[in-house]
Design a protein around this motif. Structure first.
Motif, PDB file in Angstrom:
ATOM      1  N   VAL A  74       0.834  -1.203   0.000  1.00  0.00           N
ATOM      2  CA  VAL A  74       0.000   0.000   0.000  1.00  0.00           C
ATOM      3  C   VAL A  74       0.871   1.257   0.000  1.00  0.00           C
ATOM      4  CG1 VAL A  74      -1.703   1.337   1.320  1.00  0.00           C
ATOM      5  CG2 VAL A  74      -1.979  -1.145   1.073  1.00  0.00           C
ATOM      6  N   LYS A  75       1.843   1.296   0.906  1.00  0.00           N
ATOM      7  CA  LYS A  75       2.724   2.465   0.973  1.00  0.00           C
ATOM      8  C   LYS A  75       3.536   2.603  -0.317  1.00  0.00           C
ATOM      9  CE  LYS A  75       4.325   3.736   4.841  1.00  0.00           C
ATOM     10  NZ  LYS A  75       5.019   3.887   6.120  1.00  0.00           N
ATOM     11  N   TRP A  76       4.019   1.479  -0.840  1.00  0.00           N
ATOM     12  CA  TRP A  76       4.798   1.514  -2.083  1.00  0.00           C
ATOM     13  C   TRP A  76       3.939   2.049  -3.222  1.00  0.00           C
ATOM     14  CZ3 TRP A  76       8.931   2.558  -4.249  1.00  0.00           C
ATOM     15  CH2 TRP A  76       9.259   2.132  -5.533  1.00  0.00           C
ATOM     16  N   SER A  77       2.714   1.577  -3.333  1.00  0.00           N
ATOM     17  CA  SER A  77       1.810   2.047  -4.377  1.00  0.00           C
ATOM     18  C   SER A  77       1.564   3.556  -4.250  1.00  0.00           C
ATOM     19  CB  SER A  77       0.494   1.277  -4.300  1.00  0.00           C
ATOM     20  OG  SER A  77      -0.403   1.735  -5.266  1.00  0.00           O
ATOM     21  N   GLN A  78       1.396   4.039  -3.027  1.00  0.00           N
ATOM     22  CA  GLN A  78       1.179   5.468  -2.809  1.00  0.00           C
ATOM     23  C   GLN A  78       2.407   6.279  -3.235  1.00  0.00           C
ATOM     24  OE1 GLN A  78       0.280   5.431   1.381  1.00  0.00           O
ATOM     25  NE2 GLN A  78      -1.921   5.175   1.045  1.00  0.00           N
ATOM     26  N   LEU A  79       3.595   5.790  -2.895  1.00  0.00           N
ATOM     27  CA  LEU A  79       4.822   6.499  -3.273  1.00  0.00           C
ATOM     28  C   LEU A  79       4.978   6.554  -4.790  1.00  0.00           C
ATOM     29  CD1 LEU A  79       7.356   5.166  -0.608  1.00  0.00           C
ATOM     30  CD2 LEU A  79       6.308   7.435  -0.706  1.00  0.00           C
ATOM     31  N   VAL A  80       4.689   5.441  -5.453  1.00  0.00           N
ATOM     32  CA  VAL A  80       4.802   5.416  -6.916  1.00  0.00           C
ATOM     33  C   VAL A  80       3.764   6.348  -7.541  1.00  0.00           C
ATOM     34  CG1 VAL A  80       4.548   3.971  -8.983  1.00  0.00           C
ATOM     35  CG2 VAL A  80       5.841   3.122  -7.008  1.00  0.00           C
ATOM     36  N   ASP A  81       2.526   6.285  -7.069  1.00  0.00           N
ATOM     37  CA  ASP A  81       1.479   7.167  -7.611  1.00  0.00           C
ATOM     38  C   ASP A  81       1.854   8.636  -7.446  1.00  0.00           C
ATOM     39  OD1 ASP A  81      -0.010   4.961  -8.303  1.00  0.00           O
ATOM     40  OD2 ASP A  81      -1.438   5.151  -6.644  1.00  0.00           O
ATOM     41  N   GLN A  82       2.332   9.007  -6.269  1.00  0.00           N
ATOM     42  CA  GLN A  82       2.734  10.395  -6.037  1.00  0.00           C
ATOM     43  C   GLN A  82       3.915  10.782  -6.920  1.00  0.00           C
ATOM     44  OE1 GLN A  82       3.336  10.951  -1.817  1.00  0.00           O
ATOM     45  NE2 GLN A  82       1.323  10.103  -1.344  1.00  0.00           N
ATOM     46  N   SER A  83       4.850   9.866  -7.106  1.00  0.00           N
ATOM     47  CA  SER A  83       6.030  10.148  -7.938  1.00  0.00           C
ATOM     48  C   SER A  83       5.641  10.360  -9.387  1.00  0.00           C
ATOM     49  CB  SER A  83       7.045   9.011  -7.818  1.00  0.00           C
ATOM     50  OG  SER A  83       7.531   8.914  -6.502  1.00  0.00           O
ATOM     51  N   VAL A  84       4.775   9.505  -9.908  1.00  0.00           N
ATOM     52  CA  VAL A  84       4.319   9.638 -11.298  1.00  0.00           C
ATOM     53  C   VAL A  84       3.551  10.949 -11.470  1.00  0.00           C
ATOM     54  CG1 VAL A  84       2.755   8.664 -13.035  1.00  0.00           C
ATOM     55  CG2 VAL A  84       4.358   7.173 -11.807  1.00  0.00           C
ATOM     56  N   ARG A  85       2.712  11.285 -10.515  1.00  0.00           N
ATOM     57  CA  ARG A  85       1.954  12.538 -10.577  1.00  0.00           C
ATOM     58  C   ARG A  85       2.910  13.733 -10.612  1.00  0.00           C
ATOM     59  NH1 ARG A  85      -1.140  12.200  -6.051  1.00  0.00           N
ATOM     60  NH2 ARG A  85      -2.370  10.635  -7.112  1.00  0.00           N
ATOM     61  N   LEU A  86       3.926  13.728  -9.755  1.00  0.00           N
ATOM     62  CA  LEU A  86       4.913  14.814  -9.734  1.00  0.00           C
ATOM     63  C   LEU A  86       5.684  14.883 -11.049  1.00  0.00           C
ATOM     64  CD1 LEU A  86       6.244  14.444  -6.110  1.00  0.00           C
ATOM     65  CD2 LEU A  86       5.324  16.547  -7.094  1.00  0.00           C
ATOM     66  N   PHE A  87       6.086  13.736 -11.561  1.00  0.00           N
ATOM     67  CA  PHE A  87       6.815  13.675 -12.828  1.00  0.00           C
ATOM     68  C   PHE A  87       6.010  14.381 -13.920  1.00  0.00           C
ATOM     69  CE2 PHE A  87       8.796  11.968 -16.560  1.00  0.00           C
ATOM     70  CZ  PHE A  87      10.051  11.515 -16.195  1.00  0.00           C
ATOM     71  N   ARG A  88       4.708  14.046 -13.988  1.00  0.00           N
ATOM     72  CA  ARG A  88       3.844  14.656 -15.007  1.00  0.00           C
ATOM     73  C   ARG A  88       3.667  16.150 -14.777  1.00  0.00           C
ATOM     74  NH1 ARG A  88       0.131   9.594 -14.757  1.00  0.00           N
ATOM     75  NH2 ARG A  88       0.642   8.611 -16.723  1.00  0.00           N
TER      76      ARG A  88
END
Length: 157
Positions: A74-88
């Motif tokens: 769950v935490k890993w998924s949240q970190l990846v989602d936030q990272s992808v959002r920031l990247f975009r």
């Protein structure tokens, strides 16, 4: 009057997410990295200093370690989602490293966006790529292929 930013010092675990690629066609997400401050003198603040990277005389030089993070899905998924959002949102290209640190409540907060992290063979990006099964030369290939695809070029055989 000068502007100032005042915030709490985040005392929890520090994680790094590595992304290679672009929003279209997508990313290679590298395994999570965690800074390990366990070998530091207890009197030193647990932070990634300039000395830990570039000063052999620093008390951080040989004490700071990086290890594969052991976090739940769950935490890993949240970190990846936030990272992808920031990247975009930031309009990044081809690769980036996004750093987070947990607060006392255990929730990761953005610490730093590394839009052009080092390509050192022993750097964080290379270490995470190795954990994913990409030796150093393959990491470089992935980054170059992301740029080639973004420009719509045909890779040479």
């Amino acid at each position: 009057m000068a502007d100032a930013l005042i915030q709490d010092f985040l005392t929890g675990a520090e994680y790094t997410v590595g992304l290679i690629g672009n929003p279209s066609p997508g990313f290679t997400v590298l395994p999570p990295l965690q800074n390990d401050y366990g070998a530091l003198d207890p009197g030193l603040p647990p932070i990634l200093t300039y000395g830990s990277k570039a000063d052999p005389d620093s008390p951080y030089w040989e004490k700071l370690r990086f290890r594969r993070a052991e976090i739940d899905d769950v935490k890993w998924s949240q970190l990846v989602d936030q990272s992808v959002r920031l990247f975009r949102r930031l309009g990044l290209r081809d690769y980036a490293r996004i750093d987070f640190r947990e607060g006392e409540d255990g929730q990761p907060r953005l610490l730093d966006v590394n839009t052009n992290p080092t390509w050192y063979w022993d750097g964080k990006l290379a270490l995470m790529a190795e954990w994913a099964g990409y030796p150093y030369h393959e990491l470089l290939r992935l980054i170059l292929e992301a740029a080639v695809a973004r420009y719509g070029l045909e890779p040479s055989p």
